[in-house]
Design a protein around this motif. Sequence first.
Motif, PDB file in Angstrom:
ATOM      1  N   GLU A   1      21.883  24.706 -84.822  1.00 27.39           N
ATOM      2  CA  GLU A   1      23.076  24.369 -85.614  1.00 27.39           C
ATOM      3  C   GLU A   1      23.237  22.856 -85.736  1.00 27.39           C
TER       4      GLU A   1
ATOM      5  N   THR B   1      20.169  12.243 -85.723  1.00 26.39           N
ATOM      6  CA  THR B   1      20.179  13.686 -85.435  1.00 26.39           C
ATOM      7  C   THR B   1      19.536  13.993 -84.087  1.00 26.39           C
TER       8      THR B   1
ATOM      9  N   ASP C   1      20.495  21.803 -88.273  1.00 27.12           N
ATOM     10  CA  ASP C   1      20.759  22.273 -89.638  1.00 27.12           C
ATOM     11  C   ASP C   1      21.976  21.610 -90.273  1.00 27.12           C
ATOM     12  N   SER C   2      22.950  21.250 -89.447  1.00 30.91           N
ATOM     13  CA  SER C   2      24.162  20.625 -89.993  1.00 30.91           C
ATOM     14  C   SER C   2      23.909  19.214 -90.506  1.00 30.91           C
ATOM     15  N   ARG C   3      22.748  18.657 -90.184  1.00 25.94           N
ATOM     16  CA  ARG C   3      22.424  17.288 -90.592  1.00 25.94           C
ATOM     17  C   ARG C   3      21.251  17.231 -91.567  1.00 25.94           C
TER      18      ARG C   3
END
Length: 606
Positions: free
Chosen positions: A581, A550, A584-586
């Motif tokens: 984003e 990440t 948060d997506s990971r």
Amino acid sequence: MLPVFDPNDYEAGLKLLEDLTNNACQIQQKVLEEILTTNLHTEYLKSFLDGDSGKENFKNKVPVVNYEDIKPCIERIANGEPSSIISAKPITELLTSSGTSGGQPKLMPSTAEELERKTFFYNILVPVMNKYVDGLDQGKAMYLLFIKPEISTPSGLMARPVLTSYYKSNNFRNRAFNRYNVYTSPDETILCSDSKQSMYCQLLCGLAQREEVLRVGAVFASALLRAIKFLEEYLKELCSNIRTGSVSDWITDPGCRNAVLSILSKPNSELADLIEDECSGKSWEGIIKKLWPRTKYIEVIVTGSMAQYIPTLEFYSGGLPLVSTMYGSSECYLGINFKPLCNPSDVSYTLLPNMAYFEFLPVDNNHEEAVHNVQCNGVRVPDQNGKEKAEVVDLVDVKLGHYYELIVTTFTGLYRYRVGDILMVTGFCNNAPQFRFVHRRNVVLSIDTDKTNEEDLLKAVTRAKALLEPLGFLLTEYTSFADTDSIPGHYVLFWELKMRGTNDLPELNPIIMERCCSVVEESLDSVYRRCRKKDKSIGPLEIRVVTHGTFDALMDFCVSQGSSVNQYKTPRCIKSEEALEILDSRVVGRFSSNKTPFWEPFRIET
């Protein structure tokens, strides 16, 4: 040095501001002369000036200092030694700063005369607002004002926040009537030490007088949003009190009860029904304008870390202007916004030259100290890396578009003190420069009055990750952001974890991860812990665990935005929506602190 004027005299106030800004240079010279002449024989100045109070001698010999440099002097006074260590006039109290030293609030000296200076400052705000908004003397201000905990030092001097000091002073409690500053909140509700009772009673008074309210506000944007959430939670009870003309039994502070009952006076079912009807919609968008329909603007500080609350305030405001009127600190009050109806992103403050002696340390575009082949304090002074620091400049010598750190010499015993605020020059009002507040030096996270810097965050994370290391977990990277989508807002930490010797994500034990959250909170400073436990102005800290790789993706994004690969360092605080984003997506796990951290009023070590 303090001009006398009638705050009800609009024209006289504007004329005074015109004189102050036109004569900024001369007034600054007189301020410095008065401070040095008065305090020349204090222990502190005597050690540098050798009886010479001249400006050149002052600049050549008195060093620019941080709090740690003067902390021993202030602690000596707190422990009972004479004020003459730093001030010829008696130190009457110590003001606790939102900044900390060793995990405890910094202590700023104050005098009785300084309260007069603050009163002058508040009074001079009135003609500025009157210039832009008509009819402010035809109603009241619903300002939600609160006091915070205080302690008595071994010397007997009280140590308390600057606003608590002012609200408790005779200058506030025995203030002369000013038709432009009539509050819906009785003083008894403002001075109530129980913040929940204070909030309830102030909202109740504001609702009962809704037709008279012309202005709604609080000191900070975060406080006003907490009030809106409180209003949602207690709406039925507040309306019941209005309907019956009574006050709930749990309001036990006698001053609050009597003051509120004098305003309610009699049952008012019609008003209670109206308030409930206005609040019955699916959304509370524009609720401030609905509940207080005559409101002309909302007055809150929305600069610096408070800017993160602007979208939420705009949602509730119903299109009302958001007004930031003033810029102040625990060290001294500083400047006024001469264009109060401007867009929040365009707010600039004009420093009033009679409030203190101001100097400025240039910083570069990254808000680090600038490095030039010039002099500081009259000599070329290398920094810790052997480079030469930039020259400290006077108020009238700053340059448009340049960034500076503010340095103050006050009437209360601070000399060439680095406040820690980074400012940018945006223009001039006559001969007085105007500044945009950029941020606090080194602060990475702030929700309310808390100010967490990178070093303190690192220490807290280091203590927390020690819980994981015996399990074979490694914390490879971390960053943070202040989540203000919820009320109250809270700190969020993004952690990338792996098992020692592999890149595999470990199986996460919720109990241990929640304990990590709590350890981080326990490790943060006294102001943060007070906001969490006493004020309840910050919510539980959250750790979001992200997948392996990440932070590589975060670096790729930052490089794509112009960062240098060779100089890239993981940002310890994220403000970019795109970067958030990516993080948060990971996310693969979310954990929150399940207990409030320990807090008690700080103690002065003897």
